[in-house]
Design a protein around this motif. Structure first.
Motif, PDB file in Angstrom:
ATOM      1  N   MET A  24     -25.325  -4.967  12.479  1.00  0.00           N
ATOM      2  CA  MET A  24     -24.558  -3.131  12.772  1.00  0.00           C
ATOM      3  C   MET A  24     -23.043  -3.021  12.485  1.00  0.00           C
ATOM      4  O   MET A  24     -22.565  -1.953  11.962  1.00  0.00           O
ATOM      5  N   ALA A  25     -22.539  -4.189  13.247  1.00  0.00           N
ATOM      6  CA  ALA A  25     -21.220  -4.088  12.778  1.00  0.00           C
ATOM      7  C   ALA A  25     -20.784  -4.514  12.183  1.00  0.00           C
ATOM      8  O   ALA A  25     -19.497  -4.245  11.380  1.00  0.00           O
ATOM      9  N   VAL A  26     -21.295  -4.966  10.665  1.00  0.00           N
ATOM     10  CA  VAL A  26     -20.503  -5.721   9.703  1.00  0.00           C
ATOM     11  C   VAL A  26     -20.674  -3.967   8.746  1.00  0.00           C
ATOM     12  O   VAL A  26     -19.812  -4.353   7.621  1.00  0.00           O
ATOM     13  N   LEU A  27     -21.651  -3.411   8.909  1.00  0.00           N
ATOM     14  CA  LEU A  27     -22.368  -2.428   8.164  1.00  0.00           C
ATOM     15  C   LEU A  27     -20.956  -1.088   9.043  1.00  0.00           C
ATOM     16  O   LEU A  27     -20.713  -0.979   7.697  1.00  0.00           O
ATOM     17  N   VAL A  28     -20.811  -0.822  10.063  1.00  0.00           N
ATOM     18  CA  VAL A  28     -20.015   0.204  10.245  1.00  0.00           C
ATOM     19  C   VAL A  28     -18.410  -0.840   9.377  1.00  0.00           C
ATOM     20  O   VAL A  28     -17.194   0.068   9.458  1.00  0.00           O
ATOM     21  N   LEU A  29     -18.131  -1.999  10.276  1.00  0.00           N
ATOM     22  CA  LEU A  29     -16.740  -2.517   9.192  1.00  0.00           C
ATOM     23  C   LEU A  29     -16.428  -2.440   7.770  1.00  0.00           C
ATOM     24  O   LEU A  29     -15.481  -2.167   7.558  1.00  0.00           O
ATOM     25  N   SER A  30     -17.804  -2.737   7.208  1.00  0.00           N
ATOM     26  CA  SER A  30     -17.763  -1.869   5.368  1.00  0.00           C
ATOM     27  C   SER A  30     -17.406  -0.586   5.037  1.00  0.00           C
ATOM     28  O   SER A  30     -16.680  -1.259   4.495  1.00  0.00           O
ATOM     29  N   VAL A  31     -17.821   0.105   6.005  1.00  0.00           N
ATOM     30  CA  VAL A  31     -17.500   1.546   5.371  1.00  0.00           C
ATOM     31  C   VAL A  31     -15.884   1.980   5.882  1.00  0.00           C
ATOM     32  O   VAL A  31     -15.542   2.401   5.040  1.00  0.00           O
ATOM     33  N   VAL A  32     -15.756   1.605   6.887  1.00  0.00           N
ATOM     34  CA  VAL A  32     -14.546   1.577   7.614  1.00  0.00           C
ATOM     35  C   VAL A  32     -13.408   0.720   6.168  1.00  0.00           C
ATOM     36  O   VAL A  32     -12.631   1.754   5.200  1.00  0.00           O
ATOM     37  N   LEU A  33     -13.752  -0.256   6.039  1.00  0.00           N
ATOM     38  CA  LEU A  33     -13.152  -1.160   4.788  1.00  0.00           C
ATOM     39  C   LEU A  33     -12.809  -0.364   3.163  1.00  0.00           C
ATOM     40  O   LEU A  33     -11.800  -0.055   2.783  1.00  0.00           O
ATOM     41  N   VAL A  34     -14.243   0.197   3.339  1.00  0.00           N
ATOM     42  CA  VAL A  34     -14.630   0.766   1.805  1.00  0.00           C
ATOM     43  C   VAL A  34     -13.218   2.159   1.873  1.00  0.00           C
ATOM     44  O   VAL A  34     -13.111   2.495   0.917  1.00  0.00           O
ATOM     45  N   LEU A  35     -13.065   2.995   2.680  1.00  0.00           N
ATOM     46  CA  LEU A  35     -12.781   4.317   2.421  1.00  0.00           C
ATOM     47  C   LEU A  35     -11.452   4.000   2.875  1.00  0.00           C
ATOM     48  O   LEU A  35     -10.528   4.873   2.524  1.00  0.00           O
ATOM     49  N   VAL A  36     -10.567   2.705   3.781  1.00  0.00           N
ATOM     50  CA  VAL A  36      -9.619   2.215   3.436  1.00  0.00           C
ATOM     51  C   VAL A  36      -8.809   2.307   2.389  1.00  0.00           C
ATOM     52  O   VAL A  36      -8.271   2.398   1.901  1.00  0.00           O
ATOM     53  N   LEU A  37      -9.326   1.278   1.728  1.00  0.00           N
ATOM     54  CA  LEU A  37      -9.523   1.308   0.040  1.00  0.00           C
ATOM     55  C   LEU A  37      -9.218   1.931  -0.736  1.00  0.00           C
ATOM     56  O   LEU A  37      -8.802   2.337  -1.154  1.00  0.00           O
ATOM     57  N   GLY A  38     -10.775   3.091  -0.381  1.00  0.00           N
ATOM     58  CA  GLY A  38     -10.673   3.855  -1.543  1.00  0.00           C
ATOM     59  C   GLY A  38      -9.630   5.675  -0.861  1.00  0.00           C
ATOM     60  O   GLY A  38      -9.094   5.895  -2.208  1.00  0.00           O
ATOM     61  N   GLY A  39      -9.173   5.395   0.664  1.00  0.00           N
ATOM     62  CA  GLY A  39      -7.802   6.535   0.719  1.00  0.00           C
ATOM     63  C   GLY A  39      -6.632   5.914  -0.190  1.00  0.00           C
ATOM     64  O   GLY A  39      -5.837   6.246  -0.021  1.00  0.00           O
ATOM     65  N   CYS A  40      -5.988   4.116   0.093  1.00  0.00           N
ATOM     66  CA  CYS A  40      -5.172   3.766  -0.941  1.00  0.00           C
ATOM     67  C   CYS A  40      -4.798   3.868  -2.373  1.00  0.00           C
ATOM     68  O   CYS A  40      -4.404   4.660  -2.732  1.00  0.00           O
ATOM     69  N   VAL A  41      -6.437   3.516  -2.228  1.00  0.00           N
ATOM     70  CA  VAL A  41      -6.403   4.154  -4.232  1.00  0.00           C
ATOM     71  C   VAL A  41      -5.944   6.171  -4.594  1.00  0.00           C
ATOM     72  O   VAL A  41      -5.558   6.158  -5.155  1.00  0.00           O
ATOM     73  N   CYS A  42      -6.523   6.042  -3.038  1.00  0.00           N
ATOM     74  CA  CYS A  42      -5.718   7.895  -3.708  1.00  0.00           C
ATOM     75  C   CYS A  42      -4.496   8.238  -3.525  1.00  0.00           C
ATOM     76  O   CYS A  42      -3.910   9.272  -4.427  1.00  0.00           O
ATOM     77  N   VAL A  43      -3.627   7.514  -2.922  1.00  0.00           N
ATOM     78  CA  VAL A  43      -2.426   7.858  -2.574  1.00  0.00           C
ATOM     79  C   VAL A  43      -1.810   6.771  -3.942  1.00  0.00           C
ATOM     80  O   VAL A  43      -1.098   8.213  -4.378  1.00  0.00           O
ATOM     81  N   VAL A  44      -2.828   5.714  -4.680  1.00  0.00           N
ATOM     82  CA  VAL A  44      -1.455   5.164  -5.468  1.00  0.00           C
ATOM     83  C   VAL A  44      -1.929   6.797  -7.081  1.00  0.00           C
ATOM     84  O   VAL A  44      -0.901   7.090  -7.757  1.00  0.00           O
ATOM     85  N   TRP A  45      -2.721   7.470  -7.073  1.00  0.00           N
ATOM     86  CA  TRP A  45      -3.340   8.170  -7.663  1.00  0.00           C
ATOM     87  C   TRP A  45      -2.882   9.340  -7.470  1.00  0.00           C
ATOM     88  O   TRP A  45      -2.363  10.050  -8.960  1.00  0.00           O
ATOM     89  N   ALA A  46      -3.014   9.364  -6.405  1.00  0.00           N
ATOM     90  CA  ALA A  46      -1.551  10.637  -6.433  1.00  0.00           C
ATOM     91  C   ALA A  46       0.107  10.563  -6.583  1.00  0.00           C
ATOM     92  O   ALA A  46       0.451  11.670  -7.127  1.00  0.00           O
ATOM     93  N   GLN A  47       0.142   9.851  -6.129  1.00  0.00           N
ATOM     94  CA  GLN A  47       1.817   9.065  -7.117  1.00  0.00           C
ATOM     95  C   GLN A  47       2.773   9.534  -8.734  1.00  0.00           C
ATOM     96  O   GLN A  47       2.669   9.811  -9.256  1.00  0.00           O
ATOM     97  N   ARG A  48       0.469   9.371  -9.349  1.00  0.00           N
ATOM     98  CA  ARG A  48       1.397   9.148 -10.200  1.00  0.00           C
ATOM     99  C   ARG A  48       0.754  10.913 -11.391  1.00  0.00           C
ATOM    100  O   ARG A  48       0.177  10.998 -12.511  1.00  0.00           O
ATOM    101  N   GLY A  49       0.288  11.298  -9.901  1.00  0.00           N
ATOM    102  CA  GLY A  49      -0.479  13.307 -10.367  1.00  0.00           C
ATOM    103  C   GLY A  49      -1.511  13.210 -10.817  1.00  0.00           C
ATOM    104  O   GLY A  49      -1.873  13.203 -11.622  1.00  0.00           O
TER     105      GLY A  49
END
Length: 65
Positions: free
Chosen positions: A1-26
């Protein structure tokens, strides 16, 4: 269960980082919104990290020689 929660958090963090880079490019408006939320949460985490590390320090000198 903890692995699932940590995996979801990791996916959200990575998605947020991708969005930050994409937003910088307009990227679209929703990407800029996600990037703003990601950067806001990063500053909150940074503030909480500083507050917790500052409260745990004692007056003694460190031995990081």
């Amino acid at each position: 269960m903890a692995v699932l929660v940590l995996s979801v958090v990791l996916v959200l963090v990575l998605g947020g980082c991708v969005c930050v880079v994409w937003a910088q490019r307009g990227g679209p408006r929703w990407v800029r919104g996600v990037a703003a939320v990601t950067l806001g949460m990063a500053s909150v985490v940074r503030f909480v990290g500083r507050a917790s590390s500052g409260s745990g320090k004692s007056g003694s000198s460190s031995s990081d020689d």
